[in-house]
Design a protein around this motif. Structure first.
Motif, PDB file in Angstrom:
ATOM      1  N   MET A 148     -61.550 -53.378  92.994  1.00  0.00           N
ATOM      2  CA  MET A 148     -60.756 -54.194  93.908  1.00  0.00           C
ATOM      3  C   MET A 148     -59.318 -53.679  94.028  1.00  0.00           C
ATOM      4  SD  MET A 148     -63.219 -56.105  94.707  1.00  0.00           S
ATOM      5  CE  MET A 148     -62.659 -57.405  95.794  1.00  0.00           C
ATOM      6  N   LEU A 149     -58.887 -52.836  93.110  1.00  0.00           N
ATOM      7  CA  LEU A 149     -57.506 -52.320  93.159  1.00  0.00           C
ATOM      8  C   LEU A 149     -57.339 -51.317  94.302  1.00  0.00           C
ATOM      9  CD1 LEU A 149     -54.798 -52.575  91.660  1.00  0.00           C
ATOM     10  CD2 LEU A 149     -55.496 -50.647  90.215  1.00  0.00           C
ATOM     11  N   GLY A 150     -58.446 -50.683  94.685  1.00  0.00           N
ATOM     12  CA  GLY A 150     -58.431 -49.724  95.782  1.00  0.00           C
ATOM     13  C   GLY A 150     -59.863 -49.379  96.125  1.00  0.00           C
ATOM     14  N   ALA A 151     -60.046 -48.454  97.064  1.00  0.00           N
ATOM     15  CA  ALA A 151     -61.405 -48.086  97.477  1.00  0.00           C
ATOM     16  C   ALA A 151     -61.934 -46.951  96.609  1.00  0.00           C
ATOM     17  CB  ALA A 151     -61.406 -47.671  98.940  1.00  0.00           C
ATOM     18  N   SER A 152     -63.231 -47.035  96.306  1.00  0.00           N
ATOM     19  CA  SER A 152     -63.852 -46.005  95.471  1.00  0.00           C
ATOM     20  C   SER A 152     -65.074 -45.423  96.153  1.00  0.00           C
ATOM     21  CB  SER A 152     -64.278 -46.592  94.127  1.00  0.00           C
ATOM     22  OG  SER A 152     -63.153 -46.909  93.350  1.00  0.00           O
ATOM     23  N   ALA A 153     -65.359 -44.170  95.806  1.00  0.00           N
ATOM     24  CA  ALA A 153     -66.586 -43.527  96.254  1.00  0.00           C
ATOM     25  C   ALA A 153     -67.160 -42.715  95.112  1.00  0.00           C
ATOM     26  CB  ALA A 153     -66.306 -42.617  97.451  1.00  0.00           C
TER      27      ALA A 153
END
Ligand SMILES: Cc1cc2nc3c(=O)[nH]c(=O)nc-3n(C[C@H](O)[C@H](O)[C@H](O)COP(=O)(O)O)c2cc1C
Length: 187
Positions: A148-153
């Protein structure tokens, strides 16, 4: 128009695919002019980012941290930091790695602290995990990694046309659009 820069590094191309989708999502919002900038280029002239309303940081996770070229970009902003020239700009971040978790959170924390050092306003990921089959790790699930802190892949060492997964790329687009929408709300 409000301006957003997506500043990213990618050693092997996976994070670049993610960055293009973040950029696409940001650009899809009315009133936004978004650009993609390689961290290596931004490190040469970081002051070119001074007129941006928002800066989105992107890096692969290497050894549980941002990559060396991305850190070089961070360090190149020291003069800007000392005068707090990016104060009150919007900041956000995304990362990509081989393992499903892969210590990506550590990279996002590093980026968020970097934004805080600059007095920037951090925007996180706001997508709940949505899977076609109710499986959190499903390749078509949005925010399947669950950060939720940033986008991940997550990327396999495969053809760039199939990795990162469809869900990760959708997450990237939604994330870029969210940052753009919040940027539009700022006076
Ligand atoms: C030096 C190095 C360190 C890495 N460390 C990690 C790691 O800590 N966690 C992980 O899941 N993957 C790790 N990986 C794998 C990369 O994150 C993965 O291959 C990623 O997709 C590379 O992105 P890129 O193509 O944008 O460079 C590492 C790769 C390299 C080259």
């Amino acid at each position: 128009m409000k301006k957003i820069a997506v500043v990213y590094h990618s050693g092997f191309g996976h994070t670049e695919v993610q960055a293009r989708h973040v950029h696409e999502g940001a650009q899809s919002v009315d009133g936004i002019l978004a650009c993609l900038i390689r961290a290596e280029d931004a490190a040469q002239e970081p002051e070119k980012l001074n007129d941006m309303d928002a800066i989105i940081f992107g890096s692969p996770t290497y050894l549980g941290a941002v990559s060396a070229p991305f850190k070089a970009f961070m360090d190149a902003t020291t003069g800007i930091w000392s005068q707090q020239q990016w104060k009150d700009k919007i900041a956000a971040g995304f990362t990509n790695s081989h393992s499903l978790a892969g210590d990506k959170l550590s990279t996002l924390i590093q980026m968020a602290v970097f934004g805080a050092q600059h007095g920037m306003i951090w925007v996180g990921q706001a997508e709940m995990n949505t899977s076609p089959e109710g499986q959190p790790g499903h390749k078509e699930a949005v925010n399947r990694v669950g950060t939720m802190l940033g986008a991940s892949a997550q990327s396999d060492n495969a053809d760039l046309s199939v990795t990162p997964s469809g869900g990760d790329l959708k997450s990237a687009e939604l994330f870029g659009a969210r940052v753009a929408q919040i940027t539009m709300r700022m006076r």
